[in-house]
Design an enzyme around this catalytic site. Structure first.
Site, PDB file in Angstrom:
ATOM      1  N   CYS A  98      86.557  -3.969  30.264  1.00  0.00           N
ATOM      2  CA  CYS A  98      86.736  -3.663  28.834  1.00  0.00           C
ATOM      3  C   CYS A  98      85.560  -2.879  28.237  1.00  0.00           C
ATOM      4  O   CYS A  98      85.672  -2.347  27.132  1.00  0.00           O
ATOM      5  CB  CYS A  98      86.982  -4.936  28.044  1.00  0.00           C
ATOM      6  SG  CYS A  98      88.402  -5.847  28.648  1.00  0.00           S
ATOM      7  N   HIS A 109      85.524  -3.354  20.666  1.00  0.00           N
ATOM      8  CA  HIS A 109      86.582  -3.645  21.625  1.00  0.00           C
ATOM      9  C   HIS A 109      87.555  -4.621  20.969  1.00  0.00           C
ATOM     10  O   HIS A 109      87.157  -5.591  20.348  1.00  0.00           O
ATOM     11  CB  HIS A 109      85.971  -4.249  22.896  1.00  0.00           C
ATOM     12  CG  HIS A 109      86.997  -4.796  23.835  1.00  0.00           C
ATOM     13  ND1 HIS A 109      88.102  -4.077  24.216  1.00  0.00           N
ATOM     14  CD2 HIS A 109      87.096  -5.993  24.464  1.00  0.00           C
ATOM     15  CE1 HIS A 109      88.838  -4.799  25.039  1.00  0.00           C
ATOM     16  NE2 HIS A 109      88.247  -5.981  25.202  1.00  0.00           N
ATOM     17  N   ASN A 126      94.984  -6.515  23.537  1.00  0.00           N
ATOM     18  CA  ASN A 126      93.772  -6.091  24.238  1.00  0.00           C
ATOM     19  C   ASN A 126      94.170  -5.088  25.322  1.00  0.00           C
ATOM     20  O   ASN A 126      94.821  -5.461  26.295  1.00  0.00           O
ATOM     21  CB  ASN A 126      93.092  -7.323  24.838  1.00  0.00           C
ATOM     22  CG  ASN A 126      91.804  -6.997  25.575  1.00  0.00           C
ATOM     23  OD1 ASN A 126      91.528  -5.845  25.879  1.00  0.00           O
ATOM     24  ND2 ASN A 126      91.024  -8.016  25.863  1.00  0.00           N
TER      25      ASN A 126
END
Ligand code: UT7
Length: 325
Positions: free
Chosen positions: A119, A252, A282
């Site tokens: 990520c 993020h 996500n």
């Protein structure tokens, strides 16, 4: 004098299939897995995510996002002299998704490679591209985050499968006489490999170990909140500015609660935080460039503003960057 690097165009792409929490919960119920829209919204802020069709790969999503970024930048594919793709869900074990993307864009010759930092991948990729532009080895880079996380989800594990989605985001980064990327800060700590991983690997023609994502959510949550604050302060210090210089935080997009906590610690009101987790879920390495593109296109982020991006994820990896748009 070393050139600066500057973002001159952004693009994003979500596959058309939007899956709401209710739809996902109904699907999971058929497998005996219990969850609800109420739980997912309250604990994560996610309302829906997008899933790619079975024959669609990360490079397909990357191509769409890249074409939009190139158009926004008014740059032809042939002007690109560096391609970096951040992904943990590559099309193949090898070659890189960046090489596949390069071919889909109809160009050849320039260096193309993938960055694997889960990520945090987009922050890592942008930092590498910035360094190459500053070093004079590239003048017009395409930097992409692209993922099909739906492929590595364990749909019998409700603690992870409700969190992730598919998508891609891209930026065009050009050499410039005026500063764009102002400072960056990258970190990793491999002692936490087991907290968030896909442990399987290919051996002797078979996958050994699970090919599906596993995560200790609470441990990741605690670590994320602590490192995101530290890296943000490190980047601001390197740029010689304070929190008050930040016009937008583009974090993020994992969990609204992590974003709220980070914003609080950085003394930033939530109306300076770009939040797309509700509609995207996500999307790992794609989440930051997707959120950035969203806020550029809706007119929130304007030229000349300072944007702080920050990522955290498996590895453990984390990092941040201050960008003048
Ligand atoms: O992108 C990389 C970075 N990743 C992240 O940042 C993720 C970080 N972690 C998180 O976002 C959160 O820890 C989660 C969203 C994964 C979990 O939220 P939480 O508030 O930490 O929940 P929890 O793990 O403490 O679980 C609370 C309860 C448990 O039930 P009991 O033991 O209290 O009875 C879970 O079994 O919620 C239950 N639960 C669920 N219930 C309904 C866990 N997942 C679900 C679900 N639906 N999907």
């Amino acid at each position: 004098m070393r050139p600066y690097s500057r973002i001159v165009g952004t693009g994003g792409y979500l596959p058309p299939r939007r899956v709401t929490n209710d739809e996902l919960a109904a699907d999971l119920a058929k497998r005996g897995v219990e969850t609800s829209d109420e739980w997912i919204v309250e604990r994560t802020g996610i309302h829906a995510r997008h899933f790619a069709a079975p024959d669609v790969t990360s490079s397909d999503l990357a191509e769409q996002a890249s074409r939009r970024a190139l158009e926004a930048a008014d740059v032809a594919p042939g002007e690109i002299d560096l391609i970096i793709v951040a992904t943990s869900t590559p099309d193949m074990v090898f070659p890189s998704t960046a090489c596949i993307l390069q071919h889909k864009l109809g160009i050849a010759g320039c260096p193309a490679f993938d960055v694997q930092a889960v990520c945090s991948g987009f922050v890592y990729a942008l930092a590498v591209a910035d360094a190459m532009v500053q070093a004079g080895t590239a003048r017009c880079a395409l930097v992409v985050g692209a993922e099909v996380f739906s492929r590595i989800l364990d749909f019998s594990d409700r603690t992870t499968c409700v969190l992730f989605g598919d998508g891609a985001g891209a930026v065009v980064l050009k050499a410039s006489d005026t500063p764009g990327i102002l400072a960056s800060d990258l970190h990793a700590d491999g002692q936490h490999v087991g907290l968030l991983c896909v442990p399987g690997h290919v051996s002797g023609g078979a996958v050994l170990g699970s090919p599906l994502l596993t995560m200790d959510g609470q441990a990741v949550f605690k670590l994320a909140v602590s490192v995101l604050e530290k890296t943000a302060h490190a980047t601001l210090q390197k740029a010689g500015v304070t929190e008050s210089a930040v016009d937008w935080l583009v974090p993020h997009q994992a969990n609204i609660r992590i974003m709220q906590s980070t914003a609080r610690r950085l003394h930033l009101p939530m109306d300076k935080v770009v939040v797309t987790v509700g509609e995207h879920g996500n999307t790992s390495a794609a989440s930051i460039p997707l959120a950035l593109d969203h806020a550029v296109r809706d007119g929130s982020i304007r030229p000349g503003q300072n944007v702080l991006i920050e990522g955290v994820g498996g590895g453990f990896t984390w990092g941040s960057m201050l960008v003048k748009m």
